[in-house]
Design a protein around this motif. Structure first.
Motif, short mmCIF file in Angstrom:
data_model
loop_
_atom_site.label_atom_id
_atom_site.label_comp_id
_atom_site.label_asym_id
_atom_site.label_seq_id
_atom_site.Cartn_x
_atom_site.Cartn_y
_atom_site.Cartn_z
N ASP A 1 0.79 -1.23 0.00
CA ASP A 1 0.00 0.00 0.00
C ASP A 1 0.83 1.28 0.00
OD1 ASP A 1 0.90 -0.11 2.60
OD2 ASP A 1 -1.08 -0.16 3.52
N THR A 2 2.12 1.16 -0.26
CA THR A 2 2.96 2.35 -0.37
C THR A 2 3.87 2.23 -1.59
OG1 THR A 2 4.89 1.56 0.87
CG2 THR A 2 3.07 2.52 2.16
N GLN A 3 4.45 3.34 -1.97
CA GLN A 3 5.38 3.32 -3.10
C GLN A 3 6.62 2.49 -2.79
OE1 GLN A 3 4.44 6.05 -1.45
NE2 GLN A 3 6.24 7.24 -0.85
N ALA B 1 -0.70 -2.39 -6.19
CA ALA B 1 -0.82 -1.39 -5.13
C ALA B 1 -2.28 -1.33 -4.67
CB ALA B 1 -0.39 -0.02 -5.64
N LYS C 1 -4.97 0.90 -2.47
CA LYS C 1 -5.10 2.31 -2.07
C LYS C 1 -5.22 2.54 -0.57
CE LYS C 1 -7.10 4.12 -6.32
NZ LYS C 1 -8.28 4.85 -6.85
N THR D 1 0.65 7.62 2.22
CA THR D 1 1.22 8.07 0.95
C THR D 1 0.14 8.83 0.21
OG1 THR D 1 2.49 7.35 -0.99
CG2 THR D 1 0.64 5.95 -0.33
N LEU E 1 2.13 6.89 -5.46
CA LEU E 1 1.79 5.49 -5.75
C LEU E 1 1.83 5.23 -7.25
CD1 LEU E 1 1.11 3.15 -3.85
CD2 LEU E 1 -1.30 3.61 -4.25
N LYS E 2 1.25 6.13 -8.04
CA LYS E 2 1.25 5.98 -9.50
C LYS E 2 2.65 6.11 -10.08
CE LYS E 2 -3.50 7.33 -10.51
NZ LYS E 2 -4.36 8.35 -11.14
N ILE F 1 -3.41 -1.11 -9.76
CA ILE F 1 -3.83 -0.42 -8.54
C ILE F 1 -5.28 -0.83 -8.27
CG2 ILE F 1 -4.28 1.79 -7.40
CD1 ILE F 1 -2.11 3.05 -9.15
#
Length: 162
Positions: free
Chosen positions: A106-108, A123, A125, A133, A138-139, A146
């Motif tokens: 759930d994080t970069q 990923a 959200k 984040t 994230l993107k 996602i």
């Protein structure tokens, strides 16, 4: 002073972690689905293994996981995320190939670790919703997918044939 603070934090965390942490909606059902369908499950965490295992046991989730690796604490040769070390270690321990491995986070940092390990990354959200984040970060990490929540994972895996 720093060592004492860390020691005090760990001591307090052991006693209270299960009180503060809550299971997100759909997590237990999703873990059950994954286990029922033969998936091996592991955790790569920045938290210590001891604390993570204790937390999972107190939450009743420990039964779903095959392996847990935490940064440090007996694994001093494994670098933290975004390095791929913990994921590659899990793949080796569970005798899995990279093509059969999916990193869900759930994080970069989770996404980067998965991409650096050359595995499929999803990923969730939750990190954005909890303020850990934001969507831009994230993107920018470029996950393969996602999804809104963990509840969507079983349907996503079926549709994507993963």
């Amino acid at each position: 002073l720093a060592d004492k603070l860390v020691k005090d934090y760990r001591k307090r965390y052991k006693k209270t972690c299960h009180i503060v942490v809550r299971i997100l909606p759909g997590v237990e059902k999703t873990l059950g689905f994954l286990r029922k369908n033969g998936h091996k499950l592991a955790i790569a965490t920045a938290k210590g293994e001891t604390q993570t295992k204790l937390l999972l046991k107190r939450l009743g989730l420990h039964k779903y996981f095959d392996f847990i690796v935490g940064y440090g604490y007996g694994h001093s040769n494994l670098r933290p995320k975004p390095h791929p070390d913990m994921i590659l270690y899990i793949i080796k321990r569970l005798k899995m190939g990279k093509r059969k491995t999916i990193m869900i986070g759930d994080t970069q940092l989770d996404v980067h670790a998965g991409r650096n390990a050359d595995v499929y990354t999803i990923a969730v959200k939750n990190g954005v919703k909890l303020g850990i984040t934001n969507m831009k970060k994230l993107k920018m990490a470029k996950p393969d997918a996602i999804i809104e929540s963990v509840k969507e994972l079983p349907d996503y895996l079926k549709k994507a044939d993963l």
